[in-house]
Design an enzyme around this catalytic site. Structure first.
Site, mmCIF file in Angstrom:
data_model
loop_
_atom_site.group_PDB
_atom_site.id
_atom_site.type_symbol
_atom_site.label_atom_id
_atom_site.label_comp_id
_atom_site.label_asym_id
_atom_site.label_seq_id
_atom_site.Cartn_x
_atom_site.Cartn_y
_atom_site.Cartn_z
ATOM 1 N N ASP A 65 35.884 -9.620 -18.879
ATOM 2 C CA ASP A 65 36.686 -8.838 -19.827
ATOM 3 C C ASP A 65 37.942 -9.653 -20.126
ATOM 4 O O ASP A 65 38.592 -10.153 -19.209
ATOM 5 C CB ASP A 65 37.067 -7.469 -19.244
ATOM 6 N N LEU A 74 44.848 4.485 -18.868
ATOM 7 C CA LEU A 74 44.834 5.178 -17.585
ATOM 8 C C LEU A 74 44.289 6.596 -17.664
ATOM 9 O O LEU A 74 43.956 7.196 -16.637
ATOM 10 C CB LEU A 74 46.244 5.193 -16.991
ATOM 11 N N GLN A 75 44.161 7.139 -18.862
ATOM 12 C CA GLN A 75 43.606 8.480 -19.047
ATOM 13 C C GLN A 75 42.136 8.535 -18.629
ATOM 14 O O GLN A 75 41.616 9.593 -18.281
ATOM 15 C CB GLN A 75 43.786 8.904 -20.508
ATOM 16 N N ARG A 76 41.434 7.388 -18.619
ATOM 17 C CA ARG A 76 39.991 7.397 -18.370
ATOM 18 C C ARG A 76 39.490 6.196 -17.574
ATOM 19 O O ARG A 76 38.398 6.241 -17.016
ATOM 20 C CB ARG A 76 39.232 7.453 -19.708
ATOM 21 N N LYS A 89 42.358 -6.925 -16.843
ATOM 22 C CA LYS A 89 41.538 -5.830 -16.332
ATOM 23 C C LYS A 89 40.583 -6.294 -15.234
ATOM 24 O O LYS A 89 40.303 -5.539 -14.300
ATOM 25 C CB LYS A 89 40.753 -5.185 -17.477
ATOM 26 N N CYS A 176 14.281 -4.071 -27.608
ATOM 27 C CA CYS A 176 15.592 -4.605 -27.287
ATOM 28 C C CYS A 176 16.638 -3.796 -28.059
ATOM 29 O O CYS A 176 16.292 -2.950 -28.885
ATOM 30 C CB CYS A 176 15.676 -6.102 -27.606
ATOM 31 N N CYS A 192 38.565 4.041 -29.609
ATOM 32 C CA CYS A 192 39.179 5.227 -29.017
ATOM 33 C C CYS A 192 40.605 5.430 -29.510
ATOM 34 O O CYS A 192 41.088 6.558 -29.585
ATOM 35 C CB CYS A 192 39.186 5.094 -27.499
#
Length: 268
Positions: A65, A74-76, A89, A176, A192
């Site tokens: 990443d 931080l919410q998820r 991360k 695939c 998001c």
């Protein structure tokens, strides 16, 4: 996969709840300890995937990443903490994994998962998990999965909607990712940050991804190959769809007709 390792007394205790399962037992746990999982994405989906793979004793885990931890994550994204905002991360997730289980060998790569990197990693991998947040990466992972014949466990989530599928190029009947979601027909990408996402939804999808990966690695049960699971968290509805290979697929090149559901726009 290398020769199966012997379990010492501490491992017999740590993994005893797996060993008690007749379908897994000592041999299945040994297979997990000998396995190598590559996980692309250490965010909403990657957090539960990485924590569960580490806790379950997967012997080698490579996480990829390029992003850093942000307060809005931080919410998820449960692998990260307020104290690690601003860190890559992969390093934050590695710390969380090692706090749970220091045994797995973890390779944390703070970079994008391009074709060159995937061609280096996948010949030594037993499973590839797509926890990314964009279609370009998803299709790159799919091409690499087919090229190296490594099963791909794919998840996606946005708002209240989730998707889960397993694509296994070792199985002649398996489609695939491009069979189901052709690259030329990708919808407009949203994140998001634009539409939002229910926090536990990524946990649901990521946990299911981890379960499918562990079953593949331990050689137990039946995988989701040939099926797409749609999750509607707003109504608590789970809908499976049957999938088949596309005769005109430009990636896997096999023939079989099917209808194409709409892909979840990757968000996390």
């Amino acid at each position: 996969m290398p020769a199966l390792p012997e379990l010492d007394d501490a491992q017999l205790l740590r993994y005893s709840r797996h060993i008690l399962l007749e379908e897994i037992g000592i041999v299945g746990q040994q297979r997990l300890l000998a396995a190598h999982a590559v996980v692309v994405g250490a965010g909403g989906l990657g957090s539960p995937v990485l924590l569960y793979l580490a806790a379950a004793g997967v012997g080698r885990i490579t996480l990829v990443d390029h992003d850093t931890v942000d307060a809005t994550n931080l919410q998820r994204q449960i692998a990260h903490t307020l104290a690690r905002v601003g860190q890559p991360k992969v390093h934050s997730a590695q710390a969380a994994m090692q706090a749970i289980n220091p045994e797995p060998r973890i390779e944390a790569l703070a970079q994008r998962a391009d074709a060159a990197l995937l061609d280096r990693l996948l010949p030594r991998a037993d499973v590839l998990l797509d926890c990314s947040d964009n279609f370009a990466t998803r299709h790159a992972l799919n091409r690499a999965s087919v090229r190296h014949r490594v099963p791909l466990v794919s998840g996606a989530a946005i708002r209240f909607d989730g998707q889960l599928a397993v694509f296994d190029p070792r199985q002649p009947s398996s489609p695939c990712y491009a069979c189901v979601f052709p690259e030329a027909q990708a919808p407009e990408e949203v994140r998001c940050a634009t539409l939002g996402v229910l926090a536990p939804l990524v946990g649901l999808v990521g946990s299911l991804q981890a379960a499918e990966a562990l079953k593949l690695l331990a050689g137990v049960g039946s995988s989701m190959v040939g099926r797409l699971l749609l999750l509607d968290a707003l109504r608590t509805d789970f809908q499976p769809l049957r999938l088949a290979r596309d005769p005109a697929c430009r990636v896997c090149g096999e023939s079989s007709g099917h209808s194409q559901p709409s892909p979840i726009r990757p968000g996390q």
